[in-house]
Design an enzyme around this catalytic site. Structure first.
Site, PDB file in Angstrom:
ATOM      1  N   ARG A  51     -22.197  25.897  37.961  1.00  0.00           N
ATOM      2  CA  ARG A  51     -21.367  24.752  38.333  1.00  0.00           C
ATOM      3  C   ARG A  51     -22.241  23.521  38.556  1.00  0.00           C
ATOM      4  O   ARG A  51     -23.313  23.615  39.140  1.00  0.00           O
ATOM      5  CB  ARG A  51     -20.609  25.054  39.612  1.00  0.00           C
ATOM      6  N   ASP A  53     -21.850  19.702  40.386  1.00  0.00           N
ATOM      7  CA  ASP A  53     -20.974  19.011  41.329  1.00  0.00           C
ATOM      8  C   ASP A  53     -20.308  17.801  40.686  1.00  0.00           C
ATOM      9  O   ASP A  53     -20.729  17.321  39.631  1.00  0.00           O
ATOM     10  CB  ASP A  53     -21.777  18.512  42.538  1.00  0.00           C
ATOM     11  N   ARG A 197     -30.176  18.613  45.260  1.00  0.00           N
ATOM     12  CA  ARG A 197     -29.963  17.315  45.904  1.00  0.00           C
ATOM     13  C   ARG A 197     -30.531  17.287  47.323  1.00  0.00           C
ATOM     14  O   ARG A 197     -31.044  16.259  47.781  1.00  0.00           O
ATOM     15  CB  ARG A 197     -28.472  16.976  45.894  1.00  0.00           C
TER      16      ARG A 197
END
Length: 244
Positions: A51, A53, A197
């Site tokens: 995935r 974001d 991140r």
């Protein structure tokens, strides 16, 4: 059934991430499944390598899909791209042996994070990098990054509070500076929710002197998200490559 591997690039700016959601159709996975469905005439299920974001971009996302017949891969790619919006492109289509799975077969991933340290953001790249107008100590950031290499429990670097398997292996982190722009490249077996991140935010805090690089082992050992750095914005992050 035939298994196909799709290599995809997308500008994630206007999408709600990769994964299909019940509350919106505005995800990469849903749009890809809908577009392939229109092309082949029936509903399909697409598996991604992982995935990304909302707002995160990809130059080398990989997906797999099973289809009921043999297609010419070049013609299939060209036809599929006509159904897709201009900010999603299938770069390559490959016929694979049955059993190939974009996520389960993956051996590693490469992510890149782009930072613009100039006083005012660059007009043309501002949507694809994080404007962080600070002078960075690149050497201190590299020292901090060295503590992150290897198999580690990265609980401190994820926002997934229910993560049952927080151990990941980072094989390399490269930090390159060119003028007032910085690129951090992460190589690893896989990454947790928000991990890249948060790692980036932590390294930026080291770069501005707000955090001692030698304290990174303490942050890792604590397994406490509150001790790590801030969550860097999605717009600077690219999934660059998936390794098989």
């Amino acid at each position: 059934m035939r298994t196909y591997k799709l290599t995809i690039s997308y500008d994630g700016s206007r999408f709600q991430g990769w994964q299909r959601q019940s509350t919106t159709d505005n995800t990469i996975q849903f749009i890809l499944e809908r577009s392939i469905g229109k092309l082949v005439g029936y509903r399909v299920h697409v598996d991604g390598s992982g995935r990304t974001d909302a707002g995160v971009h990809a130059r080398g996302q990989v997906a797999s899909v099973q289809l009921g017949r043999l297609y010419d891969t070049q013609e299939f790619r060209e036809s599929l791209n006509r159904y897709l919006p201009e900010d999603i492109r299938v770069i390559k289509v490959e016929l694979m042996k049955n059993g190939f799975h974009a996520r389960k077969s993956a051996k590693g991933k490469k992510y890149e994070y782009y930072i613009d340290c100039r006083e005012k953001p660059d007009v043309f790249s501002r949507r694809y990098c994080y404007h962080y107008p600070e002078k960075l100590d690149i050497q201190a950031m590299r020292e901090a990054a060295s503590y992150l290499i290897g198999a580690r429990n990265f609980t401190s670097f994820t926002d997934d509070k229910d993560c049952s398997d927080p151990v990941r292996q980072i094989t390399n982190i490269k930090i390159l500076s060119s003028g007032e722009k910085v690129r951090i490249t992460y190589y690893g077996s896989g990454f947790l929710y928000h991990m890249v991140r948060i790692l980036t935010g932590t390294l930026l805090e080291v770069g501005t002197g707000k955090r001692d690089p030698a304290m990174l082992p303490v942050v890792i050992a604590a397994e406490d998200r509150r001790l790590a750095g801030f969550l860097a914005p999605a717009r600077g992050l690219f999934l660059r490559k998936v390794y098989y």
